[in-house]
Design a protein around this motif. Structure first.
Motif, PDB file in Angstrom:
ATOM      1  N   TYR A  21       0.815  -1.435  -0.438  1.00 54.05           N
ATOM      2  CA  TYR A  21       0.008  -0.054  -0.084  1.00 54.05           C
ATOM      3  C   TYR A  21       0.949   1.047  -0.453  1.00 54.05           C
ATOM      4  CZ  TYR A  21       0.656   0.465   5.863  1.00 54.05           C
ATOM      5  OH  TYR A  21       1.612   0.523   6.292  1.00 54.05           O
ATOM      6  N   VAL A  22       0.818   2.270  -0.445  1.00 49.44           N
ATOM      7  CA  VAL A  22       1.194   3.592  -1.028  1.00 49.44           C
ATOM      8  C   VAL A  22       0.429   4.754   0.553  1.00 49.44           C
ATOM      9  CG1 VAL A  22       1.057   5.524  -1.903  1.00 49.44           C
ATOM     10  CG2 VAL A  22       0.966   3.557  -2.717  1.00 49.44           C
ATOM     11  N   ASP A  23       1.788   4.634   1.533  1.00 54.85           N
ATOM     12  CA  ASP A  23       1.813   4.772   2.596  1.00 54.85           C
ATOM     13  C   ASP A  23       1.692   6.502   2.679  1.00 54.85           C
ATOM     14  OD1 ASP A  23       2.044   5.285   5.201  1.00 54.85           O
ATOM     15  OD2 ASP A  23       4.149   5.778   5.892  1.00 54.85           O
ATOM     16  N   TYR A  35      -5.945   2.898   3.536  1.00 54.86           N
ATOM     17  CA  TYR A  35      -4.334   3.170   2.377  1.00 54.86           C
ATOM     18  C   TYR A  35      -5.129   2.581   0.600  1.00 54.86           C
ATOM     19  CZ  TYR A  35      -2.496   5.077   6.541  1.00 54.86           C
ATOM     20  OH  TYR A  35      -2.025   5.253   7.560  1.00 54.86           O
ATOM     21  N   PHE A  36      -4.057   3.017  -0.447  1.00 55.81           N
ATOM     22  CA  PHE A  36      -4.625   2.151  -1.803  1.00 55.81           C
ATOM     23  C   PHE A  36      -3.153   1.687  -1.757  1.00 55.81           C
ATOM     24  CE2 PHE A  36      -7.883   6.029  -2.124  1.00 55.81           C
ATOM     25  CZ  PHE A  36      -8.924   5.694  -2.789  1.00 55.81           C
ATOM     26  N   SER A  37      -3.891   0.604  -2.594  1.00 59.96           N
ATOM     27  CA  SER A  37      -2.743  -0.267  -2.884  1.00 59.96           C
ATOM     28  C   SER A  37      -2.029   0.578  -4.525  1.00 59.96           C
ATOM     29  CB  SER A  37      -2.998  -1.398  -3.556  1.00 59.96           C
ATOM     30  OG  SER A  37      -3.653  -1.497  -4.738  1.00 59.96           O
ATOM     31  N   PRO A  38      -0.994   0.343  -4.729  1.00 61.82           N
ATOM     32  CA  PRO A  38       0.241   1.239  -5.643  1.00 61.82           C
ATOM     33  C   PRO A  38      -1.395   0.845  -6.604  1.00 61.82           C
ATOM     34  CG  PRO A  38       1.281  -0.447  -4.328  1.00 61.82           C
ATOM     35  CD  PRO A  38       0.352  -0.597  -4.144  1.00 61.82           C
ATOM     36  N   GLU A  39      -2.184  -0.006  -7.831  1.00 57.89           N
ATOM     37  CA  GLU A  39      -2.515   0.531  -8.595  1.00 57.89           C
ATOM     38  C   GLU A  39      -3.970   0.468  -8.615  1.00 57.89           C
ATOM     39  OE1 GLU A  39      -0.557  -0.579 -11.633  1.00 57.89           O
ATOM     40  OE2 GLU A  39       0.997  -1.171 -11.033  1.00 57.89           O
TER      41      GLU A  39
END
Length: 505
Positions: A21-23, A35-39
């Motif tokens: 996940y994007v911190d 938090y969203f995942s990179p994709e």
């Protein structure tokens, strides 16, 4: 996306699985940081406070046992892809527990729009946008693409989808515990609904609910006893019966754009006490036919709310006989007697039968476009007042009771130009639910106004017959709909007969 902002966490259930996940600054919910995942194909939502072992066990069951039940059950793709955003794994980081949840479908985000100077583009389409009367008022400064609000028929299918979701949870022995317009995303354009916050599910008699619900949707018995200790046997906590109260409130608000209990009665000058009384111990239906003490005071409504907010202008009876009956059972009989509340399956059935009573408004400028036939000889749209022009075929469905006796089903099909006939109209053996295949959903006939006459065109049914004329109606042919006409739709077991009445002659 730079790698330094990406963090990896490992599954609690299977240490060979990990998620990134994007911190960055998270989206903050009531109890979780998201938090969203990179994709951006899933989110990792961390609880802000450490969970006890009972809470962890409940979530583990939701992402394992109950998820597997859904995956292996009927219509799994419908429920997992359309109706629920079901968490599918559990992770931990620094003693904090997180869940992994699929991302919302793009249709559940606003494409554009403003309220005042604030943009709502990209915001979730939570139900609050579609249940308030002010948002239906063309003078209100809500600069949405009006097409995103849908028409009245959109909300029947939305309510059907929500009812099916609640029915499925209850069949699995679960309760949502916090059904509200905050925890349901809707898209009126595609007539879709998605139930979220699944990690808060209640497993009855095993795990205690963490919250009592959201204001406006909490059942009266829960508010009435919330001052008691959790262990007190008189204390009512969220369960399947409280879900049924919330479900009915949601359906009422989606179809009528007001709250069924917020009327003109003031029980206490202290606002907090008045709220608990009016939604709890003293709760009273705003359209109660005998006790008018909580009826809406039209002169107290804001100018934006005067149309939908006033039951005198738009009474609940415009939803038709089946839904009106369930509103009475919920908000009169079952308001303080939970056992009498209609089930989710009853709501689904009533909504589906009501869709068969829907008529298109003949005023092209009508904002709602559709209305329920009111069983009068001269029907008109309750929203814009436009009367129906021309004759109107009313088809009553009958089933074969024995060799010589046909009985009415309390199910009626209203005809309009280019409306379809489906297998679930033709046979009692075909149930209109989430298990229908694409083949089941194909029309078998259609109705049309042809050369000044109403006709039924048989597309694919063998055995259709004009009973009065004793004449077969083979596929590819048509039959005129006239007053008193009897048409056998299918000669097979479970096949129905329709009796035609011509209204508005």
């Amino acid at each position: 996306m730079t790698m330094k902002n990406t963090i990896k966490v490992v599954s609690v259930l299977d240490s060979s699985k990990s998620y990134e996940y994007v911190d960055e600054k998270p989206i903050q919910g009531g109890v979780k940081d998201v938090y969203f995942s990179p994709e951006r194909d899933y989110v990792v939502a961390f609880y802000r406070n450490p969970l006890d072992e009972g809470q962890k066990e409940r979530i583990m069951r939701i992402v394992s046992t109950y998820l597997q039940n859904l995956q292996n059950g009927n219509a799994s793709e419908y429920f997992l892809n359309e109706i629920f955003r079901w968490p599918y794994d559990i992770v931990e980081k620094n003693r904090l527990t997180g869940i992994v949840v699929p991302i919302y479908n793009q249709k559940f985000f606003f494409a554009k729009g403003y309220i005042g100077s604030d943009t709502i583009q990209g915001e979730d389409k939570v139900g609050k946008w579609f249940t308030a009367p002010m948002f239906r008022n063309p003078q209100y400064p809500l600069r949405l693409d009006r097409s995103e609000l849908g028409d009245w028929l959109s909300y029947f299918q939305i309510a059907i989808n929500i009812s099916r979701g609640v029915k499925k949870l209850h069949q699995m022995g679960l309760a949502h515990s916090d059904l509200s317009y905050n925890n349901i995303l809707v898209d009126p354009v595609t007539k879709s609904a998605c139930i979220i916050d699944i990690d808060g599910l209640v497993v009855p008699k095993l795990f205690q609910p963490e919250v009592i619900g959201t204001a406006d949707f909490i059942a009266p018995e829960v508010l009435k006893t919330k001052h008691l200790k959790l262990q007190d046997p008189q204390r009512h906590l969220p369960d399947q019966k409280t879900d049924l109260h919330a479900l009915a409130v949601l359906i009422y608000m989606y179809l009528l754009r007001r709250h069924p209990l917020r009327g003109g009665k003031i029980w206490d000058l202290d606002a907090e006490k008045d709220e608990i009384l009016s939604m709890g111990e003293k709760a009273l239906f705003v359209e109660h036919p005998i006790d008018s003490s909580n009826h809406v005071k039209a002169d107290h409504l804001r100018k934006w709310d005067t149309f939908w907010g006033d039951p005198q202008q738009i009474p609940y009876t415009i939803t038709g006989p089946y839904i009106s009956d369930l509103f009475k059972k919920t908000f009169i009989d079952g308001l303080h007697d939970p056992i009498r509340r209609p089930t989710a399956n009853e709501w689904e059935t009533a909504l589906l039968k009501t869709v068969d009573l829907i008529q298109p408004c003949q005023n092209t400028d009508c904002t709602e476009k559709w209305y329920v036939f009111d069983n009068t000889s001269n029907p008109k749209c309750p929203f814009c007042g436009t009367p129906h022009q021309g004759t109107l075929p009313v088809l009553d469905l009958y089933f074969k009771f024995d060799d010589e006796v046909w009985k009415p089903e309390n199910h009626r099909l209203m005809v309009y130009h280019n409306q379809y006939l489906f297998k679930w109209h033709v046979s009692r053996k075909m149930i209109r639910n989430e298990n229908l295949t694409m083949q089941d959903k194909m029309p078998v006939g259609y109705f049309t106004f042809h050369q000044g006459k109403w006709v039924l065109v048989n597309q694919s049914l063998s055995g259709m017959k004009d009973i009065r004329e004793q004449k077969e109606i083979p596929p590819g042919s048509m039959v005129e709909l006239t007053d008193g006409k009897k048409i056998l739709l299918s000669a097979e077991e479970g096949g129905r007969l329709i009796y035609v009445t011509m209204a508005n002659q």
